[in-house]
Design a protein around this motif. Sequence first.
Motif, short mmCIF file in Angstrom:
data_model
loop_
_atom_site.label_atom_id
_atom_site.label_comp_id
_atom_site.label_asym_id
_atom_site.label_seq_id
_atom_site.Cartn_x
_atom_site.Cartn_y
_atom_site.Cartn_z
N LEU A 212 47.18 48.46 39.75
CA LEU A 212 47.24 49.53 39.97
C LEU A 212 45.84 50.10 41.28
O LEU A 212 45.63 50.41 41.93
CB LEU A 212 47.52 50.93 38.66
CG LEU A 212 47.61 52.60 40.05
CD1 LEU A 212 48.75 52.90 40.57
CD2 LEU A 212 47.50 53.50 38.81
N LEU A 213 44.88 49.26 40.38
CA LEU A 213 43.12 50.10 40.29
C LEU A 213 42.90 49.26 42.28
O LEU A 213 42.56 50.05 42.93
CB LEU A 213 42.80 50.23 39.49
CG LEU A 213 41.37 50.13 39.50
CD1 LEU A 213 40.67 51.59 40.34
CD2 LEU A 213 39.69 49.55 38.65
N PRO A 214 43.36 48.35 41.91
CA PRO A 214 43.04 47.57 43.12
C PRO A 214 43.56 48.04 44.58
O PRO A 214 42.61 48.62 45.46
CB PRO A 214 43.03 46.21 43.17
CG PRO A 214 43.05 45.34 41.15
CD PRO A 214 43.89 47.18 40.79
N LEU A 215 44.85 48.91 44.50
CA LEU A 215 45.60 49.09 45.29
C LEU A 215 45.30 50.16 45.38
O LEU A 215 44.88 50.28 46.63
CB LEU A 215 47.25 49.24 44.26
CG LEU A 215 47.97 49.97 45.74
CD1 LEU A 215 48.72 49.07 46.72
CD2 LEU A 215 49.68 50.08 44.95
N ALA A 216 44.57 51.70 44.85
CA ALA A 216 44.14 52.94 44.75
C ALA A 216 42.80 52.09 46.40
O ALA A 216 42.53 53.52 46.62
CB ALA A 216 43.88 52.97 43.00
#
Length: 321
Positions: A212-216
């Motif tokens: 989720l974090l890289p996408l965010a």
Amino acid sequence: MHHPAEHHNLGKGIACGIGAGALWGLVFLAPELIRNFTPLEMAGGRYVLYGLFAAAMVAPRWRILSHTVTLRTWWTLNWLSFAGNTAYYILLSSAVKNGGITSTTLVIGFLPVLVTLVGSRDNGALPFRQLLPSILLCLTGAGCIGWQALHTHVQTVAHAPLFGLLCAVAALGSWTLYAVGNSRALVRQRHFSAHDWNLLTGLATGAQNSVLLPLALILDTTPHSMGQWRNFALVSAAVALLASLGGNALWNRMNQLLPLTLVGQMILFETLFSLCYGFLWEQRLPTSAEALAFGCVVLGVLLCVHAHRKPATQAVGRSTA
């Protein structure tokens, strides 16, 4: 006849519930401290660090612990992590952003009632009529908080009120699913301590959010200064350590000591502490509506505790760890 050991478990369980609420309440300050970042980034940062801290703490015992974690256990941990951490945090942030604080506060205020209602269907649970006074007080408290929010934020223009309301209802459902599922999983998985279960939940949550974090970060086009990134890292680390590791550990221990009908009431302490932290942050005293809500919530929990103390023989089946 009352047994001292049962009352000791009840007292210990309630103390753990209060501690969890105190630590979880800190989560509501985090968005104020890192306003420049999106809800996706806040969730990703907090939970990736929760996963890393959990991995560091579980590493020395991993060889022994790994033998007791089956594929079915991993499946349970993953859906609980998603429902209670990742999805809930994103839905709640989206609800406030799109629908304003009013509808979100009103909807989330029903959490304790919903969990208590589900718990009242369990075998050996207290009859619903004994829980009714407590539930009515909780609803009154939630109504007061909602009424206050309505009058304070009357000038706030919600971007997408219907979408915000749907997000709030989804967040309510998501966390209810987690609270009930986690309580029952801990009863089934008695070979895990509350601490180990929390660390394993951290591993599952961290794994989900490492995607989720890289996408965010890709989706956020806002430029951030080095100072803002430093604040983001510090706040994420503090929330991961205090709320996710500390708060969840106390919550899991409480689940092993209390029946589900009482577990539902303990969620109220998160609301109470987040209100207190909010007053400190805003440097003001509570309004009459907020003070009334505070009183209703405390009285509701005390009535629920009293109802559980009376039929000690009924409570013992689920209150022993």
